[in-house]
Write a protein that holds these residues in place. Structure first.
Motif, PDB file in Angstrom:
ATOM      1  N   SER A 197     -12.272 -27.912 -15.925  1.00  0.00           N
ATOM      2  CA  SER A 197     -13.105 -26.742 -16.222  1.00  0.00           C
ATOM      3  C   SER A 197     -12.496 -25.900 -17.331  1.00  0.00           C
ATOM      4  N   ARG A 198     -11.198 -25.740 -17.300  1.00  0.00           N
ATOM      5  CA  ARG A 198     -10.525 -24.938 -18.320  1.00  0.00           C
ATOM      6  C   ARG A 198     -10.655 -25.587 -19.700  1.00  0.00           C
TER       7      ARG A 198
ATOM      8  N   ARG B 223     -13.057 -27.730 -20.428  1.00  0.00           N
ATOM      9  CA  ARG B 223     -14.480 -27.968 -20.637  1.00  0.00           C
ATOM     10  C   ARG B 223     -14.797 -29.421 -20.971  1.00  0.00           C
TER      11      ARG B 223
ATOM     12  N   PRO C 111     -15.867 -31.008 -14.846  1.00  0.00           N
ATOM     13  CA  PRO C 111     -15.615 -29.581 -14.641  1.00  0.00           C
ATOM     14  C   PRO C 111     -16.383 -29.084 -13.422  1.00  0.00           C
ATOM     15  N   SER C 112     -15.675 -28.427 -12.513  1.00  0.00           N
ATOM     16  CA  SER C 112     -16.250 -28.011 -11.235  1.00  0.00           C
ATOM     17  C   SER C 112     -15.705 -26.653 -10.861  1.00  0.00           C
TER      18      SER C 112
END
Length: 301
Positions: free
Chosen positions: A234-235, A237, A292-293
């Motif tokens: 997620s960071r 992306r 990403p979650s």
């Protein structure tokens, strides 16, 4: 040769407990029971089964290697390794206590029954060597007195730290009388280097999920690793693509065949997605893809 660990199928009372935990987590996301695991112990994990009579056990993930030198019983001279689910639950609890209370001296309390409940075990599993009380008592000594090495080896450099987990401690508990309170409190003091390592950017997880997954050391490992990996994806992306061969080397050394390991991971993922419903995964014949979650637990406000 050590036996390969058995993983539980999704059936019977075990499935009921997983479903109940999943409902609790979905319906009460803010009732999270925050727990932590050291980042290094997410990247490289403890043995799933007993390594047996070997002088050192190691597991590697990329540049990082975790090596364990076992506690040696002074009577039998037998090497005793921490392995399975219980030392993992102990480590989650130790890292959480050290992180939240910011102290190396960890109080274990007067009651073995109470401590078992704190780490997610059931005091009422019966006595004898197979009961949770006896297994916990054994694994505590194996874990606390082991020597752990974290080694980071690059092309032109190698950095390492050799650490005893808890070089000092007193355990007053009698596993045959786990229900009795003792006059004196059990405690351990974490090694200075180990304390510094485990409290540097630990990975947050939900204790409710740990309790639901506790019968499977592989599921516990994967849950913590996925919580960390989903956050990283997620960071950045972008999804994280992990080949099955790489994941096998990282946390599946006990499984001789990649095909067997992959089947066990797919079963564990079904359990994990019940208690981590926001996790976005994809599996192919060659890789596990972590998209990403949202994090496993809500961020602190």
């Amino acid at each position: 040769m050590a036996k390969r660990p058995k993983e539980d199928a999704l059936q019977g009372s075990y499935a009921d407990k997983l479903i109940n935990a999943a409902v609790d987590i979905r319906m009460s996301p803010d009732a999270v029971e925050r727990s932590y695991m050291a980042r290094q112990l997410v990247q490289c994990t403890l043995p799933h089964s007993d390594p047996g009579d070997v002088s050192v056990w190691a597991r590697t993930n990329g540049y990082l290697t975790l090596a364990i030198r076992p506690y040696v019983d002074l009577k039998t001279r037998k090497p005793l390794y921490p392995y399975g689910s219980i030392p993992r639950l102990l480590l989650f609890w130790l890292v959480t206590e050290a992180t939240q209370k910011k102290t190396r001296r960890i109080r274990l309390g007067n009651s073995l029954d109470s401590f078992m409940r704190e780490i997610g075990l059931n005091p009422r599993t019966g006595g004898g060597k197979r009961g949770d009380a006896a297994r916990l008592h054994s694994q505590m000594e194996r874990l606390f007195r082991a020597i752990v090495t974290f080694e980071d080896k690059r092309e032109w450099s190698k950095s390492y730290v050799d650490m005893q987990i808890a070089p000092r401690g007193t355990l007053w508990w009698d596993p045959a009388r786990s229900h009795q309170d003792n006059l004196w409190e059990s405690w351990v003091e974490l090694g200075e280097d180990f304390y510094a390592a485990i409290t540097a950017a630990p990975v947050p997880v939900d204790m409710r999920a740990l309790r639901a997954l506790k019968r499977s050391p592989l599921a516990l490992d994967l849950y913590a690793w996925l919580a960390h990996t989903a956050f990283s994806a997620s960071r950045k992306r972008e999804p994280r693509v992990v080949p099955w061969e790489g994941l096998h080397g990282q946390m599946g050394a006990e499984y001789a065949e990649l095909r067997q390991f992959r089947a066990k991971v797919l079963l564990a993922l079904k359990k994990i997605q019940l208690v981590y419903p926001a996790l976005k995964l994809e599996t192919t014949s060659s890789a596990l893809i972590v998209h990403p979650s949202p994090t496993a637990i809500p961020a602190k406000s």
